[in-house]
Enzyme design. Structure first.
Site, PDB file in Angstrom:
ATOM      1  N   LYS A 287      -2.803   6.509  -3.200  1.00 39.38           N
ATOM      2  CA  LYS A 287      -2.225   5.075  -2.847  1.00 39.38           C
ATOM      3  C   LYS A 287      -1.869   4.272  -4.306  1.00 39.38           C
ATOM      4  O   LYS A 287      -1.074   3.453  -4.165  1.00 39.38           O
ATOM      5  CB  LYS A 287      -2.794   4.447  -1.989  1.00 39.38           C
ATOM      6  CG  LYS A 287      -4.233   3.842  -2.353  1.00 39.38           C
ATOM      7  CD  LYS A 287      -4.965   3.240  -1.471  1.00 39.38           C
ATOM      8  CE  LYS A 287      -5.590   4.033  -0.177  1.00 39.38           C
ATOM      9  NZ  LYS A 287      -5.959   3.166   0.775  1.00 39.38           N
TER      10      LYS A 287
ATOM     11  N   HIS B 102       1.389  -0.206  12.616  1.00 36.04           N
ATOM     12  CA  HIS B 102       0.407   0.616  13.076  1.00 36.04           C
ATOM     13  C   HIS B 102      -0.487   0.143  14.042  1.00 36.04           C
ATOM     14  O   HIS B 102      -0.773  -0.959  14.195  1.00 36.04           O
ATOM     15  CB  HIS B 102      -0.421   0.719  11.570  1.00 36.04           C
ATOM     16  CG  HIS B 102       0.333   1.429  10.591  1.00 36.04           C
ATOM     17  ND1 HIS B 102       0.066   2.432   9.859  1.00 36.04           N
ATOM     18  CD2 HIS B 102       1.489   0.850   9.829  1.00 36.04           C
ATOM     19  CE1 HIS B 102       0.766   2.849   8.736  1.00 36.04           C
ATOM     20  NE2 HIS B 102       1.791   1.759   8.775  1.00 36.04           N
TER      21      HIS B 102
ATOM     22  N   LYS C 228       6.259   6.430   2.921  1.00 32.99           N
ATOM     23  CA  LYS C 228       5.785   4.867   3.108  1.00 32.99           C
ATOM     24  C   LYS C 228       5.006   4.783   1.734  1.00 32.99           C
ATOM     25  O   LYS C 228       4.272   5.362   1.328  1.00 32.99           O
ATOM     26  CB  LYS C 228       5.013   4.921   4.189  1.00 32.99           C
ATOM     27  CG  LYS C 228       4.248   3.474   4.220  1.00 32.99           C
ATOM     28  CD  LYS C 228       3.088   3.682   5.560  1.00 32.99           C
ATOM     29  CE  LYS C 228       2.381   2.511   5.472  1.00 32.99           C
ATOM     30  NZ  LYS C 228       1.429   2.399   4.356  1.00 32.99           N
TER      31      LYS C 228
ATOM     32  N   ASP D 235       2.086   2.583   0.469  1.00 36.08           N
ATOM     33  CA  ASP D 235       0.699   2.244   0.919  1.00 36.08           C
ATOM     34  C   ASP D 235       0.839   0.771   1.023  1.00 36.08           C
ATOM     35  O   ASP D 235       1.296   0.064   0.151  1.00 36.08           O
ATOM     36  CB  ASP D 235      -0.451   2.963   0.097  1.00 36.08           C
ATOM     37  CG  ASP D 235      -1.735   2.772   0.940  1.00 36.08           C
ATOM     38  OD1 ASP D 235      -2.476   1.716   0.993  1.00 36.08           O
ATOM     39  OD2 ASP D 235      -1.982   3.848   1.430  1.00 36.08           O
ATOM     40  N   GLU D 236      -0.012   0.278   1.854  1.00 33.07           N
ATOM     41  CA  GLU D 236      -0.078  -1.193   2.174  1.00 33.07           C
ATOM     42  C   GLU D 236      -0.689  -1.939   0.735  1.00 33.07           C
ATOM     43  O   GLU D 236      -0.261  -3.344   0.522  1.00 33.07           O
ATOM     44  CB  GLU D 236      -0.972  -1.627   3.165  1.00 33.07           C
ATOM     45  CG  GLU D 236      -2.472  -1.301   3.016  1.00 33.07           C
ATOM     46  CD  GLU D 236      -2.625  -0.112   3.681  1.00 33.07           C
ATOM     47  OE1 GLU D 236      -3.946   0.388   3.644  1.00 33.07           O
ATOM     48  OE2 GLU D 236      -1.619   0.723   3.783  1.00 33.07           O
TER      49      GLU D 236
ATOM     50  N   LYS E 285       0.412   9.453  -1.382  1.00 33.31           N
ATOM     51  CA  LYS E 285      -1.114   9.234  -2.153  1.00 33.31           C
ATOM     52  C   LYS E 285      -0.910  10.035  -3.478  1.00 33.31           C
ATOM     53  O   LYS E 285      -0.051  10.827  -3.516  1.00 33.31           O
ATOM     54  CB  LYS E 285      -1.924  10.190  -1.121  1.00 33.31           C
ATOM     55  CG  LYS E 285      -1.753   9.772   0.248  1.00 33.31           C
ATOM     56  CD  LYS E 285      -2.402   8.311   0.480  1.00 33.31           C
ATOM     57  CE  LYS E 285      -2.700   7.868   1.826  1.00 33.31           C
ATOM     58  NZ  LYS E 285      -3.262   6.575   2.210  1.00 33.31           N
TER      59      LYS E 285
ATOM     60  N   HIS F  22       2.755  -2.999   8.300  1.00 41.10           N
ATOM     61  CA  HIS F  22       1.449  -2.610   8.212  1.00 41.10           C
ATOM     62  C   HIS F  22       0.496  -3.757   8.470  1.00 41.10           C
ATOM     63  O   HIS F  22       0.885  -4.928   8.312  1.00 41.10           O
ATOM     64  CB  HIS F  22       1.109  -2.210   6.871  1.00 41.10           C
ATOM     65  CG  HIS F  22      -0.202  -1.310   7.044  1.00 41.10           C
ATOM     66  ND1 HIS F  22      -1.450  -1.882   6.611  1.00 41.10           N
ATOM     67  CD2 HIS F  22      -0.452   0.017   6.658  1.00 41.10           C
ATOM     68  CE1 HIS F  22      -2.455  -0.985   6.820  1.00 41.10           C
ATOM     69  NE2 HIS F  22      -1.573   0.330   6.712  1.00 41.10           N
ATOM     70  N   ARG F  23      -0.704  -3.575   9.277  1.00 35.99           N
ATOM     71  CA  ARG F  23      -1.663  -4.153   9.658  1.00 35.99           C
ATOM     72  C   ARG F  23      -2.855  -4.480   9.005  1.00 35.99           C
ATOM     73  O   ARG F  23      -4.144  -4.914   9.495  1.00 35.99           O
ATOM     74  CB  ARG F  23      -1.931  -3.919  11.227  1.00 35.99           C
ATOM     75  CG  ARG F  23      -2.668  -2.570  11.374  1.00 35.99           C
ATOM     76  CD  ARG F  23      -3.178  -2.265  12.841  1.00 35.99           C
ATOM     77  NE  ARG F  23      -3.818  -1.040  12.826  1.00 35.99           N
ATOM     78  CZ  ARG F  23      -4.666  -0.576  13.957  1.00 35.99           C
ATOM     79  NH1 ARG F  23      -4.550  -1.390  15.001  1.00 35.99           N
ATOM     80  NH2 ARG F  23      -5.313   0.603  14.045  1.00 35.99           N
TER      81      ARG F  23
END
Length: 475
Positions: free
Chosen positions: A177, A327, A201, A203-204, A175, A294-295
């Site tokens: 993001k 996720h 990770k 971010d999407e 973050k 990721h969803r």
């Protein structure tokens, strides 16, 4: 056309419109082991009988259309049609029914989630005779699931690659993001991994924007991974998001990640699409890359209780399409997820054989045979005080991901990672000693904070943070 031909063509064909239930409602039907079974929550329009509504769903998602057509006589409808074989009312809901539909296996292309969904959740969801329609669950028979590769590697292979056993894995979404430069982004990755996390990770939302192009991010993150590994002696990873505007660009990013030697890439499987996801999953197996999923966009599909598709169906689809992590909600954090419902689809992701259990929303017994499992990822509004509950709810085969719960630590990123690692190790040790984390969890965290100043600071900063809203997704 001659008069003789006209007379012959009219024999055995009666044009017009007839009720769907005359052909597609078959309560006497005995389902086959090879059938794909679906449970739909149906809300008919006023005046439409539930049998007609259920039959309409079966028809419009298989061989039927709004009128009788003469080409029906050129095939065997009894072989290919979907069948509504049972209907039951939904307890506590007026004019809602669960319609059970059986589809013969030959309706679907082998190894294609795209084709499966095009039929079962296609145009039928806009059918005017229905006020609303929701797909609650699917039974995927082994005869169909064996046509899919499934997850690139699965749970056991991932643990062997990482050499990490006996505990959940720890992650963190970087973050903010959006907006960081690639070098500052890589710095945050390094600090979190050095502090004790297993993964960080993308971010999407992070793909390849003007402030940080994908290739720069990949290079700085790879540098952070190798530096953290050298300092800690542990294998580390960062979910490099390969999602892109075209499949060709997505694959180019995955190839570059492999060339850098990193262990894992990432894909937004709903916005990216099932065809792209399956292609990437095949590449990842062939080239030794783990695949984090990721969803993003799922709540557009699954949040409404009477229309759309339940996430347990999307979870099954992902297991077939391919992914090593996905996720799945937290139960205790900021995102939607009721405990028993969440654990139901967590089992569908991880286990080989899952018994029918309507109390957890599982409408059918599911046998995945030898398909590898998927690690559920708990992420969204969680912090160190949630660690006992997360450890108790999700068990060892999970990824616990703290974004703000790491980077929001008052002392910085690395101390935030230390706090989470200490909290996790304390909870795992307490559980292994036979302590009840559901009852004693807060005490376990307090005891650990006495010798970990990083954990003590985290406990103080987040002691009042709660997300107490009732779940929408209930039975």
């Amino acid at each position: 056309m001659s008069p003789k031909t006209e007379t012959k063509a009219s024999v055995g064909f009666k044009a017009g419109v007839k009720d769907y239930r005359l052909t597609y409602y078959t309560p006497e039907y005995q389902t086959k082991d090879t059938d794909i079974l679906a449970a739909f929550r149906v809300t008919p329009q006023p005046g439409v009988p539930p049998e007609e509504a259920g039959a309409a769903v079966a028809a419009e998602s298989s061989t039927g259309t709004w009128t009788t057509v003469w080409t029906d006589g050129l095939t065997s409808l009894d072989r290919y049609k979907g069948r509504c074989y049972d209907i039951e009312p939904v307890a506590g809901e007026e004019s809602q029914f669960i319609a059970f539909v059986a589809y013969p296996l030959d309706l679907f292309e082998e190894g294609s989630v795209t084709n499966l969904f095009t039929s079962i959740v296609g145009n039928v969801f806009g059918f005017k005779a229905l006020r609303a329609l929701r797909l609650e669950d699917l039974r995927i028979p082994p005869a169909y699931s064996k046509t899919f590769q499934g997850p690139p590697h699965g749970i056991q292979v991932e643990r062997d690659k990482l050499n990490k056993y006996g505990r959940p894995l720890l992650g963190c979404t970087i973050k903010p993001k959006l907006g960081l430069s690639a070098k500052n982004y890589g710095r945050a990755v390094y600090e979190c991994l050095r502090g004790g996390l297993d993964f960080t990770k993308d971010d999407e939302n992070v793909n390849s924007q003007p402030f940080m192009r994908w290739r720069d991010r990949f290079v700085f993150c790879a540098e952070a991974i190798y530096k953290a590994q050298a300092e800690t002696g542990e294998i580390k990873g960062h979910y490099l998001n390969a999602t892109a505007g075209t499949c060709e660009e997505m694959m180019k990013r995955a190839v570059f990640a492999r060339e850098l030697g990193v262990p894992i890439v990432m894909h937004d499987y709903l916005t990216g699409g099932f065809t792209a996801n399956t292609s990437l999953a095949h590449y990842c197996r062939d080239n030794g890359l783990l695949l984090h999923i990721h969803r993003a966009m799922h709540a557009v599909i699954d949040r409404q209780k009477n229309h759309g598709m339940h996430f347990r169906v999307l979870a099954k689809a992902l297991r077939m399409s391919g992914g090593d992590h996905i996720h799945g909600g937290t139960v205790v954090g900021k995102l939607e997820g009721e405990r028993e419902i969440t654990l139901g689809f967590v089992d569908l992701l991880r286990d080989d054989f899952i018994e029918k259990d309507r109390s957890r929303g599982i409408y059918f017994t599911q046998d995945w045979v030898s398909m590898p499992g998927v690690l559920p990822v708990a992420s969204g509004g969680i912090h160190v005080w949630h660690m006992p509950a997360l450890t108790e709810i999700f068990g060892d085969d999970s990824v616990l991901q703290f974004g703000g719960g790491t980077l929001g630590h008052p002392w910085g990123n690395a101390p935030g990672a230390v706090a989470n690692r200490v909290a996790l190790e304390a909870c795992v040790q307490a559980r292994n000693e036979g302590r009840d984390l559901a009852r004693e969890g807060n005490e376990v965290i307090r005891e650990a904070s006495k010798w970990s100043p990083e954990l003590a600071a985290a406990c103080e900063i987040w002691k009042e943070i709660k997300f107490e809203f009732e779940a929408v997704d209930t039975i």
